[in-house]
Design a protein around this motif. Structure first.
Motif, PDB file in Angstrom:
ATOM      1  N   UNK A   1       0.833  -1.208   0.000  1.00 35.10           N
ATOM      2  CA  UNK A   1       0.000   0.000   0.000  1.00 35.10           C
ATOM      3  C   UNK A   1       0.869   1.260   0.000  1.00 35.10           C
ATOM      4  N   UNK A   2       1.931   1.221  -0.786  1.00 39.00           N
ATOM      5  CA  UNK A   2       2.802   2.379  -0.885  1.00 39.00           C
ATOM      6  C   UNK A   2       3.667   2.612   0.322  1.00 39.00           C
ATOM      7  N   UNK A   3       3.937   1.534   1.080  1.00 38.89           N
ATOM      8  CA  UNK A   3       4.647   1.705   2.346  1.00 38.89           C
ATOM      9  C   UNK A   3       6.093   2.141   2.160  1.00 38.89           C
TER      10      UNK A   3
ATOM     11  N   UNK B   1       7.632  -1.529   9.236  1.00 42.40           N
ATOM     12  CA  UNK B   1       6.953  -2.711   8.702  1.00 42.40           C
ATOM     13  C   UNK B   1       5.660  -2.238   8.051  1.00 42.40           C
ATOM     14  N   UNK B   2       5.460  -2.638   6.777  1.00 46.83           N
ATOM     15  CA  UNK B   2       4.311  -2.169   6.027  1.00 46.83           C
ATOM     16  C   UNK B   2       3.145  -3.137   6.030  1.00 46.83           C
ATOM     17  N   UNK B   3       2.231  -2.900   5.111  1.00 44.08           N
ATOM     18  CA  UNK B   3       0.958  -3.596   5.061  1.00 44.08           C
ATOM     19  C   UNK B   3       0.945  -4.667   3.972  1.00 44.08           C
TER      20      UNK B   3
ATOM     21  N   UNK C   1      12.892   2.266  18.144  1.00 39.72           N
ATOM     22  CA  UNK C   1      11.551   2.623  17.694  1.00 39.72           C
ATOM     23  C   UNK C   1      11.100   1.758  16.517  1.00 39.72           C
ATOM     24  N   UNK C   2       9.836   1.333  16.557  1.00 38.73           N
ATOM     25  CA  UNK C   2       9.198   0.569  15.487  1.00 38.73           C
ATOM     26  C   UNK C   2       8.031   1.385  14.949  1.00 38.73           C
ATOM     27  N   UNK C   3       7.828   1.345  13.629  1.00 37.02           N
ATOM     28  CA  UNK C   3       6.649   1.929  13.008  1.00 37.02           C
ATOM     29  C   UNK C   3       6.018   0.851  12.144  1.00 37.02           C
ATOM     30  N   UNK C   4       4.788   0.436  12.500  1.00 37.21           N
ATOM     31  CA  UNK C   4       4.142  -0.694  11.840  1.00 37.21           C
ATOM     32  C   UNK C   4       2.763  -0.279  11.357  1.00 37.21           C
ATOM     33  N   UNK C   5       2.456  -0.639  10.101  1.00 39.66           N
ATOM     34  CA  UNK C   5       1.207  -0.248   9.458  1.00 39.66           C
ATOM     35  C   UNK C   5       0.444  -1.494   9.032  1.00 39.66           C
TER      36      UNK C   5
ATOM     37  N   UNK D   1      -3.526   3.689   6.479  1.00 38.15           N
ATOM     38  CA  UNK D   1      -2.538   3.585   5.407  1.00 38.15           C
ATOM     39  C   UNK D   1      -2.409   4.937   4.711  1.00 38.15           C
ATOM     40  N   UNK D   2      -1.898   4.949   3.499  1.00 40.18           N
ATOM     41  CA  UNK D   2      -1.852   6.213   2.803  1.00 40.18           C
ATOM     42  C   UNK D   2      -0.965   6.236   1.560  1.00 40.18           C
ATOM     43  N   UNK D   3       0.358   6.139   1.676  1.00 41.28           N
ATOM     44  CA  UNK D   3       1.127   5.934   2.911  1.00 41.28           C
ATOM     45  C   UNK D   3       0.946   7.102   3.884  1.00 41.28           C
TER      46      UNK D   3
END
Length: 251
Positions: free
Chosen positions: A21-23, A61-63, A91-95, A193-195
């Protein structure tokens, strides 16, 4: 703990499977904001079967669909000990599915799948599906409310969440009040999402600053980023105007 004195190291997990999804745009935004602010950036990618390197300064981490989660599951579980240690300080960023992977368990109508267990949370797939733009609100680092705008295309609910990342205030169904995502001392996770980061520069700066702190670097956003911020505001203005008319809920 290993630090790269030359800059920030960003690790994206499973970019092929969990990046649909454009992550990659989230990673691009982080790289751009850091580099424009004078912080060198190295982006590394981990794929199934490869070996994790030294501790990064940020994990992204993406979708992806449930089938993608199943494809990466065995490799992710084999890396669980290392990722759990990192999550204590990195730090973690998860979608989307990336957030589900961090949960203890992922359930759907066909059964369940073990997650990494970095969060004591269960992801329930197969609920009413929501598709469309959403406006949410969270507390900023200084306690002030910050708006988050993103896109929903998911049928997942989370249980066992101690602290949601945001509260959804408006979606395709109208005015609502429902939690989304998870926020801990090191993990920021959301189903939006979006990203997401190109639309929400303030959030990108929070993550960039956290990564810089882990690398023992000070991050101060450069003035040149103001143009990106203006473009993001123009995009989100259009989303606010059309949030109830463009998409409908899919069951």
């Amino acid at each position: 703990m290993t630090h790269d004195a030359a800059g920030v190291r960003i690790l994206q997990l499973y970019p092929d499977e969990l990046g649909v999804t454009g992550d990659a745009g989230n990673v691009d935004v982080l790289r751009t904001r850091l580099e424009r602010s004078g912080v060198p950036v190295t982006v590394e990618e981990h794929r199934p079967g490869s070996t994790l390197g030294a501790e990064p300064d940020l994990v992204v981490i993406g979708n992806g669909p449930l089938s993608a989660l199943r494809r990466v599951n065995a490799d992710a579980l084999s890396q669980r000990a290392t990722l759990s240690q990192w999550a204590e300080r990195v730090p973690f960023f998860a979608v989307g599915a990336g957030l589900e992977l961090l949960c203890a368990r992922i359930e759907d109508r066909t059964g369940s799948l073990d997650g990494l267990g970095l969060l004591p949370v269960t992801a329930h797939r197969g609920r009413a599906r929501r598709v469309g733009y959403a406006i949410a609100e969270t507390a900023g680092g200084d306690g002030t409310k910050r708006q988050v705008i993103g896109f929903e295309d998911q049928a997942t609910e989370l249980s066992g969440v101690a602290r949601p990342f945001v509260t959804i205030l408006r979606d395709v169904t109208g005015t609502v009040s429902r939690p989304d995502g998870v926020q801990t001392a090191t993990i920021t996770g959301t189903l939006l999402q979006g990203p997401l980061l190109p639309l929400n520069p303030w959030l990108a700066d929070c993550l960039a600053a956290a990564a810089a702190r882990h690398a023992r670097i000070t991050y101060t956003p450069d003035a040149s980023l103001a143009e990106f911020d203006r473009l993001a505001e123009r995009a989100t203005e259009r989303m606010r105007a059309h949030i109830s008319s463009v998409f409908t809920t899919i069951q």
